[in-house]
Scaffold this active site. Structure first.
Site, mmCIF file in Angstrom:
data_model
loop_
_atom_site.group_PDB
_atom_site.id
_atom_site.type_symbol
_atom_site.label_atom_id
_atom_site.label_comp_id
_atom_site.label_asym_id
_atom_site.label_seq_id
_atom_site.Cartn_x
_atom_site.Cartn_y
_atom_site.Cartn_z
ATOM 1 N N HIS A 14 -27.030 -91.893 17.311
ATOM 2 C CA HIS A 14 -27.246 -91.824 18.760
ATOM 3 C C HIS A 14 -27.827 -90.494 19.214
ATOM 4 O O HIS A 14 -28.111 -90.330 20.403
ATOM 5 C CB HIS A 14 -25.910 -92.092 19.464
ATOM 6 C CG HIS A 14 -24.899 -91.027 19.150
ATOM 7 N ND1 HIS A 14 -24.330 -90.882 17.898
ATOM 8 C CD2 HIS A 14 -24.381 -90.025 19.903
ATOM 9 C CE1 HIS A 14 -23.515 -89.846 17.912
ATOM 10 N NE2 HIS A 14 -23.524 -89.305 19.116
ATOM 11 N N ASP A 15 -27.950 -89.532 18.302
ATOM 12 C CA ASP A 15 -28.513 -88.227 18.658
ATOM 13 C C ASP A 15 -29.931 -88.038 18.132
ATOM 14 O O ASP A 15 -30.560 -87.019 18.412
ATOM 15 C CB ASP A 15 -27.655 -87.097 18.054
ATOM 16 C CG ASP A 15 -26.262 -87.033 18.646
ATOM 17 O OD1 ASP A 15 -26.088 -87.407 19.820
ATOM 18 O OD2 ASP A 15 -25.339 -86.611 17.918
ATOM 19 N N GLU A 40 -18.853 -84.868 11.006
ATOM 20 C CA GLU A 40 -20.187 -84.434 11.434
ATOM 21 C C GLU A 40 -20.242 -82.912 11.292
ATOM 22 O O GLU A 40 -19.450 -82.209 11.926
ATOM 23 C CB GLU A 40 -20.431 -84.844 12.883
ATOM 24 C CG GLU A 40 -21.864 -84.590 13.301
ATOM 25 C CD GLU A 40 -22.052 -84.421 14.797
ATOM 26 O OE1 GLU A 40 -23.172 -84.638 15.264
ATOM 27 O OE2 GLU A 40 -21.089 -84.062 15.506
ATOM 28 N N ASP A 85 -16.401 -85.758 15.139
ATOM 29 C CA ASP A 85 -17.451 -85.060 15.868
ATOM 30 C C ASP A 85 -17.405 -83.547 15.602
ATOM 31 O O ASP A 85 -16.335 -82.933 15.732
ATOM 32 C CB ASP A 85 -17.215 -85.325 17.365
ATOM 33 C CG ASP A 85 -18.385 -84.937 18.236
ATOM 34 O OD1 ASP A 85 -19.423 -85.610 18.154
ATOM 35 O OD2 ASP A 85 -18.260 -83.967 19.005
ATOM 36 N N ASP A 124 -14.509 -92.851 16.612
ATOM 37 C CA ASP A 124 -15.023 -91.494 16.757
ATOM 38 C C ASP A 124 -13.865 -90.588 17.160
ATOM 39 O O ASP A 124 -13.050 -90.957 18.006
ATOM 40 C CB ASP A 124 -16.110 -91.474 17.842
ATOM 41 C CG ASP A 124 -17.271 -90.575 17.485
ATOM 42 O OD1 ASP A 124 -17.013 -89.405 17.166
ATOM 43 O OD2 ASP A 124 -18.420 -91.041 17.524
#
Ligand code: NOJ
Length: 560
Positions: free
Chosen positions: A329-330, A255, A199, A98
């Protein structure tokens, strides 16, 4: 179409805090992941995307990084990380890290310096603005509720934080910031990582975001809202590509909240040399009220989903590449969100897997999805840990007077902690995740939903996902075939076909719990037909023009 390994791969996302704890402190860690690599190998995935493992004060569970070249103490050491990378590579699994560079932690050395004085050499590494009329510079809000500006007493200015106060946004306008990020990326790439998940990478360019500030100051602001995809984002990504990405054989996925297919083409068109693919969010917004927040719920309309996913399939065909996901994870657990986590948990989880994995793009599986883990309903807000959830509860209940029970319903549907409850390995205490007290409670259903049980049952969701992954490797049509929606008017069945070199793949998914009769369009002439996979084990491979689908039934046929 150009062939690439990352187009043919299936990615598995690990949220390290919740995956497997090896030392009994209640927090997942790197040796824990190492101990489960054979499990991932059995599933058959090709790539692991590891959520952040860098040093962090954990205001946002590692998405607030204080040192990009060190491993978080909770997770282990750099040596553990090296062993993990080696363990993956030995098993033919690639590792994608990440990359969180829209912001750092406020405890990062750069920010510690930056806030010291207005003339500190690091001041300009972040985005500082003087107060406007005694208040914040604009009325932009943070993704985690409240203002996006935090006032810093010491120098009497505000800094920008699109996420929590402890996540100040970096100033990408500053070439020193960019070079420092690029050097850090090389540090990990030279250690052998196989790519980055970036991210909120479409938020790094803030010029447009900040220029209204001047208008705002003059009282002539037209648009005070924050916009992603700022004007220099493509320059920055092309520079990153030129200086770093192009030098390695890696995959990249950005993302990108707020992108349309047209915008995405600009990020992923190979000629432009930016990213391989992005995570878009349109399909994740279909169960939220128009113009409101994710907590403001509305039921999913299957027509919206068909229209949306089909639009993305068509738009990026040969002009980019899709990432395919239901979970991360969100996001809440898809079987609870779009499936049926009660009577038809197994059938609906398999149906949703089929619908996604037979599309064009790179599929992502989020830990626990492969065993059909569900959302959780903790009794009290104190049981939750996620900063987004806690801030929203505070704002809505304590500041705006909302009914706490209504707010809890939104949390049950949408909280990020739904995805973050510990991985359910077996039926022992704490689901085999830890020998201590987990940082976030385990979902009470772990005694029936767990890996051990899934591995012992040949009809489990796990083996079905394994089969979906294996099919993608065997049939090029699943990776590269053209996509077309069929039966667009059917209210309950999501059906589509893929075509490649005279072959046709037919995907039929009953999205609901009633039986459905469908009449297929005329099928092309073919020599053989084959049922590749179905979530009802006794299904025969015979196909007729009119057929009945059982509750949540999914079938995939190949005509050659
Ligand atoms: C997106 C990440 O996926 C999320 O978990 C995080 O809170 C924000 N970006 C801020 O880094």
């Amino acid at each position: 179409m150009e062939k690439n390994w990352w187009k043919e791969s299936v990615v598995y996302q690990i949220y390290p805090r919740s995956f497997k704890d090896s030392n009994g402190d209640g927090i997942g860690d790197l040796p824990g992941i190492l101990s489960k690599l054979d499990y991932l190998k059995t599933l058959g995935i090709d790539v692991v995307w590891l959520s952040p493992v860098y040093q962090s004060p954990n205001d946002d569970n590692g998405y607030d990084i204080s040192n990009y070249r060190e491993i978080m103490d909770d997770f282990g050491t750099l040596e553990d990380w090296e062993k993990l990378l080696q363990g993956m590579h030995e098993r033919g699994i690639r590792l994608v890290m990440d990359l969180v560079v829209n912001h750092t932690s406020d405890e990062h050395a750069y920010f510690v310096e930056s806030r010291k004085s207005k003339d500190n050499p690091y001041r300009d590494y972040y985005i500082w603005r003087p107060p406007l009329n005694g208040g914040q510079p604009t009325d932009w809000t943070s993704a985690f509720s409240g203002s996006a500006w935090a006032y810093d007493e010491h120098t009497g200015e505000y800094y920008l934080h699109l996420f929590s106060k402890k996540q100040p946004d970096l100033n990408w306008e500053n070439p020193k910031v960019r070079n420092s990020v690029f050097e850090m990326m090389k540090f990990w790439l030279d250690k052998g990582v196989d790519g980055f998940r970036m991210d909120v990478i479409n938020m790094i360019s803030k010029t447009e975001f900040l220029s209204p500030y001047d208008d705002f100051a003059k009282g002539t602001a037209k648009n005070k809202a924050y916009h992603p995809n700022g004007p220099r984002v493509h320059d920055y990504l092309q520079e990153m590509n030129r200086k770093v990405l192009s030098k390695y054989d890696i995959m990249t996925v950005g993302e990108c909240p707020g992108v349309t297919p047209e915008i995405t083409q600009r990020y992923t068109d190979t000629d432009r040399k930016e990213l391989n693919m992005v995570f878009q969010f349109e399909h994740m917004g279909l169960d939220q009220q128009e113009g409101k927040e994710k907590w403001d719920l509305k039921p999913l309309n299957l027509f919206d989903l068909k229209e949306n996913l089909s639009k993305w399939q068509k738009a990026l065909h040969e002009k980019g590449w899709n990432s395919l996901y239901w979970n991360n994870h969100d996001q809440p657990r898809v079987v609870s969100r779009f499936g049926n986590d009660g009577e038809y948990r197994v059938e609906s989880a398999k149906m949703l897997g089929t619908l996604l994995h037979m599309m064009q793009g790179t599929p992502y599986i989020y830990q626990g999805e492969e065993i059909g883990m569900t959302n959780v309903r903790f009794p009290a807000i104190d049981d939750y840990r996620d900063i987004e959830t806690l801030n929203m509860y505070q704002e809505r209940v304590h500041e705006q007077g909302a009914n706490p029970e209504d707010v809890m319903q939104s949390i049950y549907a949408k909280s990020r902690d739904n995805a973050r409850t510990p991985m359910q390995w077996d039926e022992s205490k704490q689901a085999g995740f830890t020998s201590g007290m987990p940082w976030l409670a385990v979902n009470p259903n772990y005694q029936t939903i767990n890996v051990k049980q899934a591995l012992a049952d040949k009809q489990s969701i796990f083996y079905y996902y394994k089969q979906l992954i294996a099919l993608r490797k065997k049939y090029a049509i699943i990776v590269y075939g053209d996509y077309d929606l069929i039966l667009p008017e059917h209210p309950h069945v999501f059906a589509y076909q893929r075509t490649l070199n005279g072959q046709l793949l037919l995907v039929l998914c009953n999205f609901y719990e009633n039986k459905e009769t469908i009449t297929l369009p005329e099928l092309p002439k073919h020599d053989t037909e084959q049922l590749l996979i179905s979530n009802y084990p006794d299904e025969t491979s015979e196909i007729t023009e009119t057929l009945e689908l059982k509750p949540y039934e999914a079938r995939v046929y190949l005509f050659s």
